[in-house]
Design an enzyme around this catalytic site. Structure first.
Site, short mmCIF file in Angstrom:
data_model
loop_
_atom_site.label_atom_id
_atom_site.label_comp_id
_atom_site.label_asym_id
_atom_site.label_seq_id
_atom_site.Cartn_x
_atom_site.Cartn_y
_atom_site.Cartn_z
N LYS A 134 45.43 39.67 29.67
CA LYS A 134 45.42 38.20 29.60
C LYS A 134 45.84 37.68 28.23
O LYS A 134 46.19 36.52 28.09
CB LYS A 134 44.05 37.66 30.00
CG LYS A 134 43.76 37.87 31.49
CD LYS A 134 42.42 37.28 31.91
CE LYS A 134 42.17 37.46 33.40
NZ LYS A 134 41.82 38.87 33.74
C1 LIG Z 1 42.02 39.34 35.12
C2 LIG Z 1 41.94 40.81 35.29
C3 LIG Z 1 42.43 41.45 36.47
C4 LIG Z 1 42.96 40.68 37.64
O1 LIG Z 1 44.22 40.12 37.39
P1 LIG Z 1 44.81 39.01 38.37
O2 LIG Z 1 46.05 38.53 37.70
O3 LIG Z 1 43.76 37.95 38.48
O4 LIG Z 1 45.07 39.67 39.68
C5 LIG Z 1 42.40 42.83 36.53
N1 LIG Z 1 41.89 43.57 35.52
C6 LIG Z 1 41.40 42.99 34.39
C7 LIG Z 1 40.82 43.87 33.34
C8 LIG Z 1 41.41 41.60 34.24
O5 LIG Z 1 40.91 41.05 33.12
#
Ligand SMILES: *Cc1c(COP(=O)(O)O)cnc(C)c1O
Length: 441
Positions: free
Chosen positions: A107
């Site tokens: 993210k």
């Molecule tokens: C947010 C997140 C996900 C999920 O990703 P999406 O884009 O919502 O499908 C998977 N793994 C981790 C560690 C995350 O922080």
């Protein structure tokens, strides 16, 4: 480039509006009206380009009409001050490590890009821009660190008291500068309600510039396409794509990450197929197998960033493939893993390959391990560093086997600062209006 709402194609806005609004007024998700493609020849030499160069070329396809080249280049280069490398776990399965950013999860890429794009659009105005973000843990840290020190923008992170882990809390309460952490005496849903109510409050919006930074924002999800291109380039560079087709497995919760991958494919990136790996929240897995989409309340798992019962970005996937189950299921398969299975996978891969997976990446790894054909090579997205889930992972592989990265250790040293709020909107509004003085603790 215009952006339309998935709920109404004639509802179009420009990039700036799509970024500042986040969600369309009709509650739809914004989609770019066209997807610019690369020439096939681009991929013949992509291995000669660096990650940042590739990312800029991809960004140019999305945002080139709206942002001058130099400005876009500096946004991209500044966002990607860390690498997203691919690392072999075994001969045929590679880990796309997305945990080298400031908060050790993918993210970071979208959050850092969005911060810089927002500053480009709004930072020059005299008004301070207030970003409101509700978090159950990880989003708050990525957004806070992504926006840290970005001039003209003040981030307010709302989180539920006692409901986030210590390390998560440290990642947004120790930063200072333009980041304020608000500890709400309630649950995550209360935090989200406060933020949503603030956006609808006429008086507040006349007094302050408010915007959100949630994951459905086009400025957060589109840049996630960058690292799919890099994975392809680096595998080609390593000579691993000769005679092999690329399969990508994505641990999925809200389905933003995999949607960015599908965009990359639409732009011409030679990916043969995708696998969306779920935990027990297997709504999309069921949809892919049956054609029926039944959202339901999420259940808690040890891969908790994927505990989503109604993945918002699925609306974008529907839209991208004209709601055709046939088209969608020919592009991606689903897979699902229970907590017990996740534990077994983490343990086995650690013992056999000496690679430490986090609970999310484990789902992606196993989806490849189970399904790769001999003419295929697989990459899974390692979405976060295992040390972000130390307790869970240590319980599987044993104490002492999950070293704490220096970046996380640094956060733990910082001093926690927050402002305590009750869960009433009146208190939050008063805080925003600066009418009450709260004491720092
Ligand atoms: C947010 C997140 C996900 C999920 O990703 P999406 O884009 O919502 O499908 C998977 N793994 C981790 C560690 C995350 O922080």
């Amino acid at each position: 480039m215009k952006y339309y709402s998935t709920n109404n194609k004639s509802q179009v806005v420009d990039l700036k509006e799509a970024v500042v609004q986040g969600l369309a007024p009709d509650n739809g998700l914004y989609m770019p009206e066209k997807i610019n493609k690369f020439d096939a020849s681009y991929f013949e030499k992509i291995d000669q380009l660096s990650f940042q160069e590739i990312a800029y070329d991809v960004a140019d396809k999305f945002f080139g009409e709206d942002i001058e080249a130099e400005a876009l280049k500096s946004i991209v280069y500044d966002t990607l001050k860390f690498d997203c490398p691919v690392v072999p776990v075994n001969d045929n399965i590679w880990s796309l490590e997305l945990f080298h950013g400031p908060t050790l999860a993918f993210k970071d890429v979208g959050a850092r890009f969005m911060a810089r794009l927002l500053q480009y659009f709004l930072g020059k105005t005299e008004d301070q821009v207030n970003v409101l973000v509700a978090t159950s843990g990880d989003t708050g840290s990525a957004v806070a660190n992504g926006f840290l020190g970005v001039e003209g923008i003040h981030v307010h992170v709302l989180y539920p008291k006692g409901k986030v882990s210590e390390i998560q809390e440290k990642q947004f309460t120790t930063l200072g500068q333009n980041i304020t952490a608000l500890e709400v005496d309630g649950v995550f849903d209360d935090c989200q309600r406060l933020v949503k109510t603030a956006f609808l409050d006429k008086e507040l919006n006349e007094q302050l510039v408010l915007t959100s930074a949630n994951s459905i924002n086009v400025a957060r999800f589109l840049p996630q396409a960058f690292y799919y291109f890099n994975a392809y380039a680096r595998l080609k560079e390593a000579g691993k794509l000769d005679g092999k087709e690329l399969v990508v497995a994505v641990p999925s919760g809200n389905f933003g990450n995999i949607t960015a991958g599908l965009f990359a494919k639409e732009m011409g990136l030679p990916i043969k197929r995708f696998i969306a790996a779920n935990n027990e929240n297997d709504i999309v897995f069921n949809y892919l197998n049956t054609g029926e989409y039944h959202p339901r309340a999420s259940v808690e798992t040890i891969a908790n960033a994927m505990d989503v019962g109604d993945p918002s970005n699925f609306a974008r996937i529907f839209d991208l493939y004209d709601e055709s189950h046939e088209a969608i299921s020919s592009m991606m398969a689903g897979d699902r893993y229970s907590d017990e299975e996740i534990r077994t996978i983490v343990k086995r891969v650690f013992e056999d390959s000496n690679y430490l997976l986090d609970p999310h990446g484990a789902c992606g790894y196993e989806a490849l391990n189970k399904s790769l054909a001999s003419n295929e090579i697989g990459v899974f997205l390692e979405t976060a560093h295992p040390a972000k889930f130390t307790e869970t992972v240590e319980a599987i592989v044993g104490k002492g086997n999950v070293p704490l990265p220096e970046k996380l250790a640094k956060f733990m040293e910082g001093e926690r600062k927050n402002i305590a709020l009750d869960k009433s909107f009146e208190s939050f509004k008063a805080y925003l209006q600066g009418l009450f003085i709260y004491s720092f603790r």
